[in-house]
Design an enzyme around this catalytic site. Sequence first.
Site, PDB file in Angstrom:
ATOM      1  N   GLU A  22      25.737  15.566 -44.260  1.00 54.15           N
ATOM      2  CA  GLU A  22      26.424  14.878 -43.167  1.00 54.15           C
ATOM      3  C   GLU A  22      26.600  13.376 -43.407  1.00 54.15           C
ATOM      4  O   GLU A  22      26.961  12.648 -42.487  1.00 54.15           O
ATOM      5  CB  GLU A  22      25.656  15.102 -41.865  1.00 54.15           C
ATOM      6  CG  GLU A  22      25.560  16.559 -41.449  1.00 54.15           C
ATOM      7  CD  GLU A  22      24.775  16.743 -40.166  1.00 54.15           C
ATOM      8  OE1 GLU A  22      25.384  16.662 -39.090  1.00 54.15           O
ATOM      9  OE2 GLU A  22      23.558  16.965 -40.243  1.00 54.15           O
ATOM     10  N   SER A  77      26.176  19.956 -38.203  1.00 58.59           N
ATOM     11  CA  SER A  77      27.616  19.956 -38.461  1.00 58.59           C
ATOM     12  C   SER A  77      28.139  21.296 -38.948  1.00 58.59           C
ATOM     13  O   SER A  77      29.161  21.373 -39.625  1.00 58.59           O
ATOM     14  CB  SER A  77      27.993  18.857 -39.463  1.00 58.59           C
ATOM     15  OG  SER A  77      27.735  17.586 -38.918  1.00 58.59           O
ATOM     16  N   ASN A  90      21.497  18.593 -30.456  1.00 57.73           N
ATOM     17  CA  ASN A  90      21.724  17.557 -31.464  1.00 57.73           C
ATOM     18  C   ASN A  90      21.221  16.243 -30.893  1.00 57.73           C
ATOM     19  O   ASN A  90      21.646  15.820 -29.813  1.00 57.73           O
ATOM     20  CB  ASN A  90      23.219  17.432 -31.774  1.00 57.73           C
ATOM     21  CG  ASN A  90      23.806  18.727 -32.273  1.00 57.73           C
ATOM     22  OD1 ASN A  90      23.622  19.099 -33.412  1.00 57.73           O
ATOM     23  ND2 ASN A  90      24.498  19.446 -31.396  1.00 57.73           N
ATOM     24  N   SER A 149      34.563  11.971 -31.080  1.00 60.09           N
ATOM     25  CA  SER A 149      33.404  12.852 -30.944  1.00 60.09           C
ATOM     26  C   SER A 149      33.193  13.262 -29.487  1.00 60.09           C
ATOM     27  O   SER A 149      33.642  12.582 -28.555  1.00 60.09           O
ATOM     28  CB  SER A 149      32.146  12.171 -31.480  1.00 60.09           C
ATOM     29  OG  SER A 149      32.261  11.897 -32.867  1.00 60.09           O
TER      30      SER A 149
END
Length: 325
Positions: free
Chosen positions: A15, A165, A289, A298
Amino acid sequence: MKKNIAIVMGGYSSEVNISLKSGSVVYKHLNKEKYNTFRVHILKEKWVALDKNNQEYIIDKNDFSFILNGKKINFDCVFNSIHGAPGENGQLLAYFNLLNLKHTSAPFYQMALTFNKRDTLSVVKAYGIKTATSIFLNKGDKIDENSIIEKVGLPCFIKPNNAGSSYGISKVYDKEAILPAIEKAYAEDSEILIESFLDGKEVSVGVIQYKGKTKVLPITEIVSENDFFDYEAKYEGKSQEITPARISPEEKENVEKVAKKVYEILNMSGFSRAEYIFVNNEPYFLEINTVPGLTEESILPQQAQVAGISLEKLFDNAIQEALNK
């Protein structure tokens, strides 16, 4: 006097590039009149601070400082935007804890716990939170496809236990696809999770500490063009992210209650974004998360915008919450 803020980004996982984007957005939106902000790249090959001209300065790991124009720069607070290791799994935060350096994430143990999907599920299930049926495997364990199917059914999801992810995740429809999916997951982690498929509407719920209180942000409905909310759907536009979600008042109330409870059960602070699937109006917890994506596109920043919280306010609040701890 302006506080010195390190925005850590990069990391050691798949990531890394996503984290660099998140960190750059935080750097862009933090108020430069209020803070002296420095991007800090935490990479396998180097730890460096960058000035506004992208000149690199080596970080002294003894005290997380660097020298700028002959002057030693120490930080008052660290804004953590590292997805994956070592920022989201607690390693870097344990180091900051040893240095007595404040940061925007939860304590290192909570970060380590929530990065481990199996252990997170074990904790929340003990409090009555609904989850999918799951199987946990370590690399080298005997694999019995028939036993897997008997327990979780088909289709099922096979995913790395410690990764984000959607790297290494597969949706499996038949027995022949189980072994290849397991190998794909093992490429990301030596521990994997196999979960039953939950057929229902998926939502993402941001929960943060805001002005000293736990705040549930407007809920986002996830509509993937792909078979599930995979990497393409998350980062390459192959999904619709609808905020606020098209859910009933009952569903909204239920998931807000559960999301806040999960945040508090896990003793979280700072940012979080958790995924849920509705089955008969009841939310089933998937995962959480603790360093969610922070770019303009996002999900959590989208939710904050709908709540009337600008990115500058969102990021400034995170620093103030950290400084007040």
